[in-house]
Design a protein around this motif. Structure first.
Motif, mmCIF file in Angstrom:
data_model
loop_
_atom_site.group_PDB
_atom_site.id
_atom_site.type_symbol
_atom_site.label_atom_id
_atom_site.label_comp_id
_atom_site.label_asym_id
_atom_site.label_seq_id
_atom_site.Cartn_x
_atom_site.Cartn_y
_atom_site.Cartn_z
ATOM 1 N N PRO A 1 -2.662 -35.568 25.272
ATOM 2 C CA PRO A 1 -1.432 -34.977 25.787
ATOM 3 C C PRO A 1 -0.432 -34.608 24.690
ATOM 4 O O PRO A 1 0.322 -33.662 24.849
ATOM 5 N N ILE B 1 -15.948 -25.997 34.159
ATOM 6 C CA ILE B 1 -14.882 -25.066 34.528
ATOM 7 C C ILE B 1 -15.073 -23.734 33.817
ATOM 8 O O ILE B 1 -15.235 -23.679 32.592
ATOM 9 N N ILE C 1 -11.387 -27.631 24.049
ATOM 10 C CA ILE C 1 -9.941 -27.832 23.929
ATOM 11 C C ILE C 1 -9.629 -29.323 23.856
ATOM 12 O O ILE C 1 -10.387 -30.146 24.340
ATOM 13 N N PRO C 2 -8.505 -29.673 23.224
ATOM 14 C CA PRO C 2 -8.105 -31.071 23.155
ATOM 15 C C PRO C 2 -7.565 -31.544 24.492
ATOM 16 O O PRO C 2 -6.927 -30.789 25.214
ATOM 17 N N LEU C 3 -7.855 -32.762 24.816
ATOM 18 C CA LEU C 3 -7.320 -33.336 26.055
ATOM 19 C C LEU C 3 -6.075 -34.165 25.777
ATOM 20 O O LEU C 3 -5.248 -34.369 26.653
ATOM 21 N N LEU D 1 -15.471 -23.034 25.137
ATOM 22 C CA LEU D 1 -14.208 -23.267 24.430
ATOM 23 C C LEU D 1 -13.865 -24.741 24.519
ATOM 24 O O LEU D 1 -13.678 -25.274 25.618
ATOM 25 N N ALA E 1 -6.384 -28.890 31.096
ATOM 26 C CA ALA E 1 -7.223 -29.941 30.514
ATOM 27 C C ALA E 1 -7.576 -31.001 31.547
ATOM 28 O O ALA E 1 -8.714 -31.467 31.619
ATOM 29 N N GLN F 1 -32.919 -31.288 28.527
ATOM 30 C CA GLN F 1 -31.753 -30.961 29.351
ATOM 31 C C GLN F 1 -32.110 -29.783 30.236
ATOM 32 O O GLN F 1 -32.604 -28.765 29.736
ATOM 33 N N LEU G 1 -16.247 -20.852 29.210
ATOM 34 C CA LEU G 1 -16.490 -22.144 29.839
ATOM 35 C C LEU G 1 -15.673 -23.191 29.100
ATOM 36 O O LEU G 1 -15.713 -23.282 27.870
ATOM 37 N N LEU G 2 -14.950 -23.980 29.871
ATOM 38 C CA LEU G 2 -14.048 -24.952 29.269
ATOM 39 C C LEU G 2 -14.758 -26.267 28.999
ATOM 40 O O LEU G 2 -15.461 -26.795 29.864
ATOM 41 N N GLU H 1 -12.665 -34.658 25.383
ATOM 42 C CA GLU H 1 -12.882 -35.971 25.967
ATOM 43 C C GLU H 1 -14.377 -36.287 25.999
ATOM 44 O O GLU H 1 -14.797 -37.438 25.846
ATOM 45 N N GLU H 2 -15.167 -35.271 26.179
ATOM 46 C CA GLU H 2 -16.615 -35.473 26.209
ATOM 47 C C GLU H 2 -17.186 -35.760 24.828
ATOM 48 O O GLU H 2 -18.355 -36.140 24.712
ATOM 49 N N ARG I 1 -24.347 -30.949 25.216
ATOM 50 C CA ARG I 1 -24.653 -30.708 26.622
ATOM 51 C C ARG I 1 -24.569 -29.219 26.970
ATOM 52 O O ARG I 1 -25.539 -28.649 27.477
ATOM 53 N N THR J 1 -13.664 -30.089 27.395
ATOM 54 C CA THR J 1 -12.599 -30.879 26.775
ATOM 55 C C THR J 1 -13.209 -31.797 25.728
ATOM 56 O O THR J 1 -14.365 -32.196 25.833
#
Lengths: 339, 339
Positions: free
Chosen positions: A70, B95, A66-68, A64, B82, B46, A96-97, A101-102, A109, A99
């Motif tokens: 704020p 996570i 998700i946006p980081l 999953l 997050a 990987q 599995l989370l 950000e990656e 990955r 973000t």
DNA sequence: GCATATCGTCGATGCGTATCGATGAACAGT
DNA sequence: ACTGTTCATCGATACGCATCGACGATATGC
């Protein structure tokens, strides 16, 4: 930690029999099944997820994304996440989370390391960078949000256009000649997320069809700008004014502001609240609301992904699903004159 | 998907050499390392997470247990999540989401299936059912929240007691003789989460030390009850009144309500906002705030868990960490007379 | 009665990686 | 030149499970 070998020994069968008891992929006699199940129970055996993933080439995990950022952290986001996790469990899967950000490397990955069997992407933008990457991934992906180029992708979202139409329909049925939408300031970031345009598109389309004059002012959280928007709406109205807003702070103050001007919601003026968590707000302020049903969107996203995985082919199919918003009439809209 | 064997073949070395290049657990000559790294790059190799987990007996995944209950879904929850996910990545970990809907069996499941190496529990209650289960788990667990019986557990949370003291200190420094806390209605559910008591405990303690008369009224979202609380505070005040609240709707309306009564925040009355997302609200309303720093709490929870895992023993140690809240003085508190 | 199909179970193998022991090479000391 | 070291690499094995082929035991056909 006991292994399936231990269970086999305890039950007096072979390890493969234990495996078949658990998967049910080959017939097992009642007698041995009972024995094996008793051994499992007694040893509190739980299969090792890593070994299982290695042997079966499926992890039973969904990624999953998700946006980081704020600013996107409205209350509904965590509700999305929790509902997705709970629904996944109903399909015997975990979440599995990841973000954002990656970035796109994060997607490559988790898929490359085979940490998950499929992905759900949240907060999908109109022209999302991740789309070209997703197209090359070998796993099914479900988008929450509708990008402009949805060709060949699986997308789910609330039907914002329908919400816009429903909103105007309500106002038209109440006899209004015009209405004002307050909110969704078209900031830089908001432009990427096209749901604003979809909502307003539906609203303006329906307004034209209903012969209703619609205007949109970008809302702001401070009281003065809301009051200005309200006064503008009142002045422009040819008859009783009507207001709709997707922003909670605006809705919170709207009844008060209108009462200060001698207008009683549901009698002299109509208010509709649009949003993802309208229930408590709507009940408290007795507001007619259009709820975008985030829980349904989340649930369907998981179900769709699980369906793709069940079919085994692993390929993603094109799919577009728009969840109809739910209109709840309470006391803030003028009753229809035809009734 | 290429395997480490493929990499080995491409680099002209053995598979184990590839493994040692990646882990660095044995010395590798510069020359072969270069060859192997080139092969990895070229094949975009990987490592398979399942195989790695099976062989190494660690998953590099942390379980995060989140509440599913909708009433707890304030905006800050998704920020917690997050930040935890992002921090975990900085430690090369992922996570896995677990909702508390699964209850204690969920904890035993993810640990038993070896889906993760450790757990973070959010929204820990004063007398949490999960504590006895956690004590028996063979993996380290970090609590976000402070249960009553924290013996032998690792707990992190915002220092609510300190926030309470800081709040009163601010008021005392501003010369107030009394103050009112509006909010945190002691409903059934809130009693389980002891942070309310911790905040109020700190506040009342400091109030006594400072000789300041403190009262607490449970807030509510409707305007009338807030106004009543304000009027009560004004009537009881011996000198300029002071108000603090941890609830955003209350803070949103407080300046307006006070201005209506002829009291200018920062001149005739002081307001302090307490919360997890006070920055935007505080800047917009120019409110002095005490922020509970949820990002720091989240980050430290992950770091603590990763430390436990690094030490290898896998056992959890006792640890209690309280993150000091950050006071930001803006314009809603009366300037200290001593300055 | 035998040939054939069906059922229930077992043994063996492979999934991709980490890790241990072993081996050979290079090197220092005597 | 010979032994003792250190260094770099290899081969083999184990991790725990799913799955395939095989095999004996029944049941079904004529």
């Amino acid at each position: 930690m006991p292994t399936s070998k231990d269970v086999a020994a305890a039950a007096g069968v072979s390890q493969s029999t234990v495996s078949y008891v658990m998967s049910g992929k080959r017939p097992i006699s009642e007698k041995t099944r009972k024995k094996v199940e008793a051994a499992i129970e007694q040893l509190t055996y739980q299969p090792n997820a890593g070994a299982r993933a290695l042997a079966s080439r499926r992890t039973n995990v969904l990624g999953l994304v998700i946006p980081l950022t704020p600013d996107a952290h409205v209350g509904s986001l965590s509700e999305f996440i929790a509902v997705i996790a709970a629904t996944a469990r109903q399909h015997d899967r975990d979440i599995l989370l990841v973000t954002d950000e990656e970035g796109t490397e994060g997607l490559q990955r988790v898929v490359g390391q085979q940490l998950c069997d499929g992905l759900i992407l949240m907060q999908v933008e109109a022209d999302d960078d991740r789309i070209p990457v997703v197209r090359k991934l070998r796993v099914p992906v479900v988008f929450i949000g509708i990008p402009n180029e949805a060709e060949g992708l699986s997308c789910i979202d609330a039907d914002f256009a329908l919400a816009g139409r429903q909103c105007i329909e309500e106002f038209a049925a109440a006899g209004h000649q015009g209405a004002t939408v307050i909110g969704w300031r078209p900031e830089s970031g908001d432009r990427k997320l096209n749901f604003v345009d979809r909502f307003l598109g539906g609203a303006f389309e329906q307004a034209e069809a209903s012969g209703l004059a619609l205007s949109h002012v970008s809302g702001s959280a401070d009281i003065a700008s809301i009051e200005a928007a309200v006064d503008g709406g009142i002045a422009a109205a040819d008859g009783p004014p009507a207001f709709a807003s997707p922003e909670e702070p605006v809705l919170e103050m709207l009844p008060r502001i209108l009462l200060d001007r001698g207008l009683k919601p549901g009698v002299d003026v109509s208010i509709i609240g649009v949003g993802t968590q309208t229930k408590s707000l709507g009940e408290r302020l007795r507001l007619t609301t259009i709820d975008l049903e985030p829980r349904t969107v989340s649930r369907r996203a998981v179900e769709l992904l699980c369906n793709f995985l069940k079919d085994g082919d692993g390929g993603q199919r094109q799919h577009l699903e728009l969840i109809p918003p739910v209109v709840t009439q309470r006391d803030s809209t003028i009753p229809s004159p035809t009734h």
